[in-house]
Design an enzyme around this catalytic site. Sequence first.
Site, mmCIF file in Angstrom:
data_model
loop_
_atom_site.group_PDB
_atom_site.id
_atom_site.type_symbol
_atom_site.label_atom_id
_atom_site.label_comp_id
_atom_site.label_asym_id
_atom_site.label_seq_id
_atom_site.Cartn_x
_atom_site.Cartn_y
_atom_site.Cartn_z
ATOM 1 C CE LYS A 53 -3.827 -2.522 1.899
ATOM 2 N NZ LYS A 53 -4.453 -3.136 3.063
ATOM 3 C CD GLN A 97 -3.593 -4.752 6.241
ATOM 4 O OE1 GLN A 97 -3.419 -3.832 5.454
ATOM 5 N NE2 GLN A 97 -4.271 -5.834 5.896
ATOM 6 C CG ASP A 120 -10.175 -0.934 4.109
ATOM 7 O OD1 ASP A 120 -9.855 -1.217 2.939
ATOM 8 O OD2 ASP A 120 -9.497 -1.240 5.105
#
Length: 285
Positions: A53, A97, A120
């Site tokens: 990322k 994460q 997300d």
Amino acid sequence: MAQIINGKEVSASVKASVAKETAQLKDEKGIKVGLAVVIVGDNPASRVYVNNKKKACEEVGFQSFEYALDESTTQEQLLDLVDVLNRDTRVNGILVQLPLPKHIDETAVINAISPDKDVDAFHPVNVGKIMIGNYSFLPCTPAGVMELIASTGVEIAGKNCVVIGRSNIVGKPMSMLLLHKSGTITICHSKTQNLKEVCANADILVAAVGRPNFVTADMVKEGAVVIDVGINRLENGKLCGDVDFESVEKKAGYITPVPGGVGPMTISMLMKNTLTAAKQQVGLE
Ligand code: NDP
């Protein structure tokens, strides 16, 4: 023989368009786009994802802010950090994460992220918007799958679409996105009966099961679009998907490989969501 859908190529083109717009925002309006990535503990797979990322942020011209926290971080400390990031104007998107260490309640953390920065799309506000069809961010993996299907030129409207898996991150939102495009959707899971027959009727089959080589050629309709979301690590260390690529490739019309299919798309869609977040936060979208 199926045409291979090249996720790396589609992903590169999404990133190129994000990079172009990011440069324009900076040059014309002085706006820098920033993504904060938070990782707790030292799960090696998570470490790889976070590094990828970061690399993608560099590629598209985002600022990335990485917070690597110790495994012993408390839920309160993590929530405090999320609160700081929610208020930091340099940060347009926040990604925590997953999975988090067991002593931290993932739902509490997801719910603490400002929906405007939830790139997300896991926050209940964004999940609800997806259900209604009025969304700002799409969850990255299903959104990536939609791009891959679009790249084939196959129309979704009216097609039989079967999604194997009903998780909150893949199966459920995937089904919604296909429904928004007027597909006729069947969602399968571990209690589904006659799975083989149901799948063999699919014009578009998306496998998100987490079981190596689960989808075999007898479950696939001749000429179908087969999208393999699965990422499974075999004992020999090799990665493989949920689809038995070798046999299914001979029958499908289009197929995604693993690796090099859905995986690269997830990150490029994260970049796209972060750009959208930045534009929305300055009132440009
Ligand atoms: P989950 O384990 O949360 O969900 C798996 C789903 O598969 C469940 O709904 C389960 O049913 C269903 N399932 C399991 N066994 C069967 C069976 N025998 N028959 C039918 N359905 C079955 O996984 P995720 O959705 O999080 O991930 C799925 C896969 O996708 C994994 O391999 C994961 O690594 C990969 N993945 C890849 C990403 C990418 O970027 N390419 C991103 C996210 C995930 P039930 O609900 O009844 O238990």
